[in-house]
Design an enzyme around this catalytic site. Structure first.
Site, mmCIF file in Angstrom:
data_model
loop_
_atom_site.group_PDB
_atom_site.id
_atom_site.type_symbol
_atom_site.label_atom_id
_atom_site.label_comp_id
_atom_site.label_asym_id
_atom_site.label_seq_id
_atom_site.Cartn_x
_atom_site.Cartn_y
_atom_site.Cartn_z
ATOM 1 N N LYS A 129 41.441 42.775 -44.676
ATOM 2 C CA LYS A 129 40.476 43.888 -44.733
ATOM 3 C C LYS A 129 39.312 43.559 -45.675
ATOM 4 O O LYS A 129 38.145 43.834 -45.358
ATOM 5 C CB LYS A 129 41.203 45.159 -45.177
ATOM 6 C CG LYS A 129 40.303 46.333 -45.506
ATOM 7 C CD LYS A 129 39.450 46.774 -44.340
ATOM 8 C CE LYS A 129 38.470 47.875 -44.750
ATOM 9 N NZ LYS A 129 37.438 48.110 -43.748
ATOM 10 N N LYS A 163 33.163 48.917 -54.524
ATOM 11 C CA LYS A 163 34.556 48.642 -54.932
ATOM 12 C C LYS A 163 35.122 47.510 -54.084
ATOM 13 O O LYS A 163 35.707 46.552 -54.594
ATOM 14 C CB LYS A 163 35.377 49.929 -54.779
ATOM 15 C CG LYS A 163 36.864 49.829 -55.011
ATOM 16 C CD LYS A 163 37.710 49.665 -53.734
ATOM 17 C CE LYS A 163 37.517 50.704 -52.677
ATOM 18 N NZ LYS A 163 38.450 50.659 -51.563
HETATM 19 P P1 NAD Z 1 37.398 59.601 -49.872
HETATM 20 O O1 NAD Z 1 36.917 59.473 -51.270
HETATM 21 O O2 NAD Z 1 36.613 60.328 -48.853
HETATM 22 O O3 NAD Z 1 38.886 60.250 -49.880
HETATM 23 C C1 NAD Z 1 39.853 59.955 -50.829
HETATM 24 C C2 NAD Z 1 40.739 61.189 -51.006
HETATM 25 O O4 NAD Z 1 41.776 60.877 -51.954
HETATM 26 C C3 NAD Z 1 39.974 62.405 -51.576
HETATM 27 O O5 NAD Z 1 40.196 63.515 -50.751
HETATM 28 C C4 NAD Z 1 40.572 62.564 -52.981
HETATM 29 O O6 NAD Z 1 40.595 63.914 -53.411
HETATM 30 C C5 NAD Z 1 41.970 62.007 -52.772
HETATM 31 N N1 NAD Z 1 42.630 61.607 -54.017
HETATM 32 C C6 NAD Z 1 42.147 60.806 -54.994
HETATM 33 N N2 NAD Z 1 43.067 60.677 -55.972
HETATM 34 C C7 NAD Z 1 44.152 61.399 -55.599
HETATM 35 C C8 NAD Z 1 45.418 61.678 -56.198
HETATM 36 N N3 NAD Z 1 45.767 61.176 -57.398
HETATM 37 N N4 NAD Z 1 46.280 62.466 -55.522
HETATM 38 C C9 NAD Z 1 45.950 62.995 -54.320
HETATM 39 N N5 NAD Z 1 44.757 62.783 -53.707
HETATM 40 C C10 NAD Z 1 43.875 61.987 -54.343
HETATM 41 O O7 NAD Z 1 37.680 58.078 -49.399
HETATM 42 P P2 NAD Z 1 37.750 57.560 -47.878
HETATM 43 O O8 NAD Z 1 36.382 57.262 -47.402
HETATM 44 O O9 NAD Z 1 38.669 58.435 -47.105
HETATM 45 O O10 NAD Z 1 38.453 56.138 -48.116
HETATM 46 C C11 NAD Z 1 39.849 56.014 -48.389
HETATM 47 C C12 NAD Z 1 40.190 54.516 -48.361
HETATM 48 O O11 NAD Z 1 39.875 53.986 -47.064
HETATM 49 C C13 NAD Z 1 39.379 53.697 -49.367
HETATM 50 O O12 NAD Z 1 40.191 52.674 -49.885
HETATM 51 C C14 NAD Z 1 38.247 53.125 -48.510
HETATM 52 O O13 NAD Z 1 37.734 51.918 -49.055
HETATM 53 C C15 NAD Z 1 38.965 52.910 -47.198
HETATM 54 N N6 NAD Z 1 38.111 52.910 -45.985
HETATM 55 C C16 NAD Z 1 37.134 53.846 -45.827
HETATM 56 C C17 NAD Z 1 36.362 53.827 -44.655
HETATM 57 C C18 NAD Z 1 35.259 54.844 -44.403
HETATM 58 O O14 NAD Z 1 34.461 54.638 -43.477
HETATM 59 N N7 NAD Z 1 35.185 55.919 -45.158
HETATM 60 C C19 NAD Z 1 36.600 52.863 -43.659
HETATM 61 C C20 NAD Z 1 37.641 51.951 -43.842
HETATM 62 C C21 NAD Z 1 38.404 51.987 -45.010
#
Ligand code: NAD
Length: 317
Positions: free
Chosen positions: A176, A245
């Site tokens: 990834k 990140k």
């Molecule tokens: P985001 O910030 O939108 O969502 C993360 C969620 O985790 C939030 O709702 C937050 O409140 C929650 N959270 C954080 N700490 C927490 C805790 N201790 N307990 C419970 N909940 C907690 O992030 P995202 O865009 O959904 O991305 C999530 C992962 O997926 C990341 O690692 C990102 O790099 C990866 N990713 C994102 C995308 C994208 O297009 N957004 C695509 C591929 C991969």
């Protein structure tokens, strides 16, 4: 009533919200939590159970999925009285789908070896739209038997053709990070040549079509850049802070295996400049805007040209 296992899900953000909706649609009973309780409202209305802590999620589920921003967040939900390890049963399954690194899971395997936990890394590509439509690409690291057992869970969230078992534990994270590194590099390289070519007097649509017709074509030039060229959409569904990140983790990985990463380091700096300039929540494609601002030209195709050739669906990284 259902024979499907109960899935515990922690992290209902841009990605987790769509992924859980698709698990629910496929009939998996859900137990969910997030720091933002409001993120679960729709799921609860659909029958999901809210848990007060990651420990409770783990205690009430047959398997636990984490979808969290960074390795630090993954560590935070594992340990302590409220953590997954306090609730998960011996021999239970934890799948981390965050874009992260192997260390948090390695520590669990080492320090809790006697508990026999089954741990997989299964990060995804496909943007928030892929999460919403259940068409994610999923790159799974772990034991083949576990991957086979959990395939129906992955298929509820991803494109069955693109759920790949990429190796032993940790391999999913590495794949990834390399995908994102290459995609971000494509983005910066494309922004640079489009800005230069347009300033040199070539029509933007003609320039892009020439690139598509040439050996320099890429998925980014052919598909993904159109979201900016035709819609001015820099993909706020993936915050640039998270892209930075990923680039940092990717460079750490390069350092740890002793491979120089000069190009990646430049791309990381350009991303960090865009984050400083446009803010943490700006979209992952905002570095293109740096070039637009420097060149003094918005990279937008004329509506007619866009209508001619914008036939392809974006195929996101
Ligand atoms: P985001 O910030 O939108 O969502 C993360 C969620 O985790 C939030 O709702 C937050 O409140 C929650 N959270 C954080 N700490 C927490 C805790 N201790 N307990 C419970 N909940 C907690 O992030 P995202 O865009 O959904 O991305 C999530 C992962 O997926 C990341 O690692 C990102 O790099 C990866 N990713 C994102 C995308 C994208 O297009 N957004 C695509 C591929 C991969």
């Amino acid at each position: 009533m259902t024979n499907l296992p109960t899935v515990g899900f922690i992290g209902l953000g841009n990605m987790g919200s769509g992924m859980t909706r698709n698990l629910q649609k496929a009939g998996f009973p859900l137990v969910v939590t997030d720091l933002r309780p409001e993120s679960a409202a729709e799921l609860i209305a659909g029958g999901a159970l809210w848990a007060e802590s990651p420990a409770q999620v783990a205690a009430l589920s047959d398997l636990v999925i984490t979808m969290l921003p960074t390795p630090r967040h993954v560590e935070a939900v594992l340990h302590g009285a409220d953590g997954i390890l306090a609730g998960i049963r011996d021999g239970g399954t934890w799948i981390d789908m965050s874009t992260s690194v192997p260390e948090p899971a390695e520590r669990v395997r080492r320090d809790f070896a006697e508990r026999g936990l089954r741990i997989l890394d299964a990060p995804v590509s496909g943007m928030s739209i892929g999460a919403a439509t259940g068409m994610l690409q999923i790159f799974v690291g772990g034991d083949a038997a576990d991957v086979a057992r959990l395939r129906p869970v992955f298929e509820a969230m991803g494109d069955p053709e693109r759920i790949l078992h990429v190796g032993a534990a940790g391999a999913g994270y590495a794949v990834k990070l390399m995908i994102n590194q290459l995609w971000f590099s494509h983005l910066v390289a494309t922004a640079e040549v489009l800005a230069i070519g347009v300033k040199a007097g070539v029509d933007l649509g003609v320039l892009r079509e020439s690139l598509v017709a040439s050996p320099a074509n890429s998925n980014f030039v052919q598909n993904d850049v159109l979201s900016i060229l035709d819609h001015g959409d820099y993909d706020e569904g993936f915050a640039i802070a998270l892209a930075c990140k990923d680039l940092g983790l990717s460079i750490d990985l390069a350092r740890s295996v002793g491979v120089p990463a000069e190009l990646s380091a430049v791309v990381e700096q350009i991303y960090r400049r865009a984050k400083a300039q446009y803010g943490d929540l700006a979209g992952e494609m905002t570095p293109v805007k740096l070039y637009e601002d420097v060149a003094g030209v918005p990279l937008r195709r004329a509506a007619a040209a866009a209508a001619d050739t914008a036939t392809a669906e974006p195929v996101p990284a």
